[in-house]
Enzyme design. Structure first.
Site, PDB file in Angstrom:
ATOM      1  N   GLU A   1       0.885  -1.176   0.000  1.00  0.00           N
ATOM      2  CA  GLU A   1       0.000   0.000   0.000  1.00  0.00           C
ATOM      3  C   GLU A   1       0.911   1.210   0.000  1.00  0.00           C
ATOM      4  O   GLU A   1       1.532   1.528   1.012  1.00  0.00           O
ATOM      5  CB  GLU A   1      -0.889  -0.002   1.256  1.00  0.00           C
ATOM      6  CG  GLU A   1      -1.734  -1.260   1.436  1.00  0.00           C
ATOM      7  CD  GLU A   1      -2.907  -1.333   0.477  1.00  0.00           C
ATOM      8  OE1 GLU A   1      -3.196  -0.325  -0.194  1.00  0.00           O
ATOM      9  OE2 GLU A   1      -3.524  -2.403   0.379  1.00  0.00           O
TER      10      GLU A   1
ATOM     11  N   CYS B   1      -2.398   8.992   2.762  1.00  0.00           N
ATOM     12  CA  CYS B   1      -2.038   8.488   1.425  1.00  0.00           C
ATOM     13  C   CYS B   1      -3.112   8.798   0.398  1.00  0.00           C
ATOM     14  O   CYS B   1      -2.820   9.002  -0.770  1.00  0.00           O
ATOM     15  CB  CYS B   1      -1.788   6.990   1.495  1.00  0.00           C
ATOM     16  SG  CYS B   1      -3.170   6.074   2.177  1.00  0.00           S
TER      17      CYS B   1
END
Ligand code: NAD
Length: 545
Positions: A282, A316
């Site tokens: 990720e 993010c």
């Protein structure tokens, strides 16, 4: 330590009306909520046996020392794997529902004791309390989802066999064993325990390396999960320098779950590939939000504030590129800028601030560099633009840039700070092309009054999640649906079926009755081939899958 109440009540100075106002403080200090006794208790959860070699962390809100924690060595990582490996088989042997019950108890304990962890997350990251609460929300949702749905995801599934009625095939899911789980500092609760929950409920043990800066939060979550019923050795926590301890975690893992930068992710992927173990990654993003001409501009402006400045942009999936239809760009920008200038900055350990501090001098420097370079090259600051040392050492104003061009680093590189650039477009095709013109592919957001149109644009965007009329929370909070990145934003997905099945090995168990899949009953090879050729035609005609 500095009294944050005093610190955070600095009000906007006269003559500096364009500065973000300071939020009221919370009356409590970091020193009071993270006393040495708490640090000592939590530090006992680190797997680190050798000479006490301490690693220190700093409270971003004040710049003062927060904690000194034992540093794990690669040898300690081996010990952690041994302990985890010994504990895992008994855990895997429990019925799924017994393991799931631990997650459901954890859900309740977390909601009840959230104030403890909100203090810790704020002390370690400097983020506003509301943004720390987003982590509680995300983890509780994941605990509920996998607590309730794991049984369905993991149960044996029957499939049509090679020969109808004569072959029966069952797909079973086996735990991988011990998961190496490496997590960053930006969402320390969600990315330590939130991502580990599906690994546990699938029957695995976990060796977790949280970022040292936010290890206390992970250690607190471990204590709480043990209280909820997780056998203690099943979750090992090791801490220390990423380039030293991280590779050791990958070296012994049966599967690697990594969240962090694309640069480190590549290295982790190479190490995992060399060992032929799987990995989910990720990674970073340069996420775009598209505001179409028919969007509700007030809602879009509110949404943009959340999208760009939650956790001071250290998220993010936060938005760093704002693409606005030219016809509404000025009106939208005026609304967005007014809201951004009104955001209250603060470091109080209480609700009230709209944005907190950055986590470190590294993040502050990266943010400042992107803004200063862009301004030097001709970009305009629409709001913010400055560090705020009057509030704390790493505070930076939420910043909107206009006139950003492709040569500027802020246009293409992930800032991971509270900075967004505005671009104008004339057609949908142009907006989609610009949004996709990045090697990243994590998240995007589309604002339009027509949901159908939003979905049609979403289908053309190369990102793992697309939020229509929401910034990021709709997709991230939909824990039954996969979340992750395309392109350089990663491999694999958290949440939903993929988020748990990645921690399992599929095993097919098939049995055969009456006749084998080979010449038999006196058929020679040619006759066998002829019979089966006819059989295959019949199966297709009968629409067998
Ligand atoms: P980072 O890559 O520097 O560090 C992440 C983790 O990896 C830390 O625990 C670190 O100690 C460890 N590490 C460092 N070097 C290592 C190595 N050689 N081998 C193994 N592990 C190593 O990232 P960061 O700066 O801490 O985090 C910010 C980045 O994370 C941003 O790019 C952000 O976009 C990304 N992120 C992505 C997601 C997502 O879900 N896609 C979520 C949060 C953060």
């Amino acid at each position: 330590m500095t009294d944050l109440t005093a610190d955070a009540t600095v009000s906007a100075r006269p003559g500096a009306a364009d500065r973000n106002p300071a939020a009221p403080g919370g009356g409590r200090t970091v020193a009071a909520v993270v006393p040495p006794s708490l640090v000592a208790r939590l530090a006992a959860g680190v797997t680190a046996a050798g000479e006490p070699d301490l690693v220190e962390t700093v409270a971003p809100l004040t710049g003062e020392r927060l904690a000194a924690l034992p540093r794990s060595t690669p040898g300690d990582v081996e010990v952690a794997y041994e302990l985890a490996r010994r504990a895992q088989p008994a855990w895997a042997a429990l019925p799924v529902r017994r393991r799931a019950a631990v997650l459901l108890r954890f859900h309740d304990l977390l909601l009840k004791r959230q104030d403890e962890v909100l203090d810790l997350v704020q002390a370690e990251t400097g983020k506003a309390r509301l943004h720390a609460f987003e982590e509680v929300l995300a983890v509780a949702m994941a605990a509920r989802h996998y607590g309730r749905a794991a049984h369905g995801y993991l149960r044996d599934k029957r499939h049509g066999g090679a020969l109808p009625l004569l072959t029966h095939a069952v797909e079973a899911r086996r735990p991988k064993g011990v998961i190496g789980h490496i997590s960053p500092w930006n969402y320390p609760l969600e990315l330590s325990v939130g991502d580990a929950l599906p690994a546990f409920v699938a029957g695995n043990a976990v060796v977790n390396k949280p970022d040292t800066q936010t290890a206390l939060t992970a250690l607190w979550a471990r204590e709480l999960l043990i209280e909820a019923g997780l056998p203690a050795d099943l979750w090992q926590i090791v801490i220390g320098d990423g380039p030293v301890v991280g590779p050791a975690v990958v070296e012994h893992a049966d599967y690697v779950s990594f969240t962090g930068s694309t640069r480190t992710g590549r290295e982790v992927a190479q190490r995992a590939a060399a060992r032929l173990v799987g990995a989910s990654l990720e990674l970073g993003g340069k996420n775009a939000m598209l505001v179409l001409a028919d969007a509700d501009l007030d809602r879009a402006a509110e949404g943009a504030v959340r999208a760009c400045f939650s956790s001071a942009g250290q998220l993010c999936i936060s938005i760093e590129r704002l693409l606005v239809h030219r016809a509404v760009a000025d009106e939208f920008l005026a609304k967005f800028a007014a809201r951004t200038r009104a955001l209250r900055l603060g470091g109080g350990l209480a609700y009230g601030a709209d944005m907190g501090s950055l986590v470190s001098v590294r993040q502050l420097d990266a943010t400042t560099r992107h803004v200063e370079e862009a301004v030097k090259a001709g970009a305009t600051v629409v709001a913010g633009g400055r560090a705020r040392p009057d509030l704390g050492p790493f505070f930076h104003e939420p910043t909107i840039l206009d006139g950003v061009t492709p040569e500027m680093a802020v246009c293409t590189e992930e800032t991971f700070g509270p900075v967004v650039s505005v671009y104008r477009f004339d057609t949908e095709d142009e907006a989609v092309a610009v949004a996709n013109a990045t090697p990243y592919g994590l998240n995007s957001s589309v604002w339009t009054k027509e949901l159908r149109r939003g979905r049609a644009i979403a289908a053309r965007l190369r990102t793992g999640t697309v939020n229509v009329n929401e910034a990021y929370a709709a997709a991230y909070g939909s824990v039954g649906s996969p979340m992750g990145g395309m392109g350089e934003s990663g491999l694999g997905r958290r949440h939903g079926a993929e988020g748990i099945l990645r921690f399992t090995e599929a095993q097919t168990i098939a049995g055969q009755r009456v006749m084998p899949l080979a010449p038999s009953f006196g058929l020679d090879d040619r006759q066998f081939a002829a019979v089966f050729t006819g059989g295959l035609r019949v199966l297709k005609a009968l629409r067998f899958k």
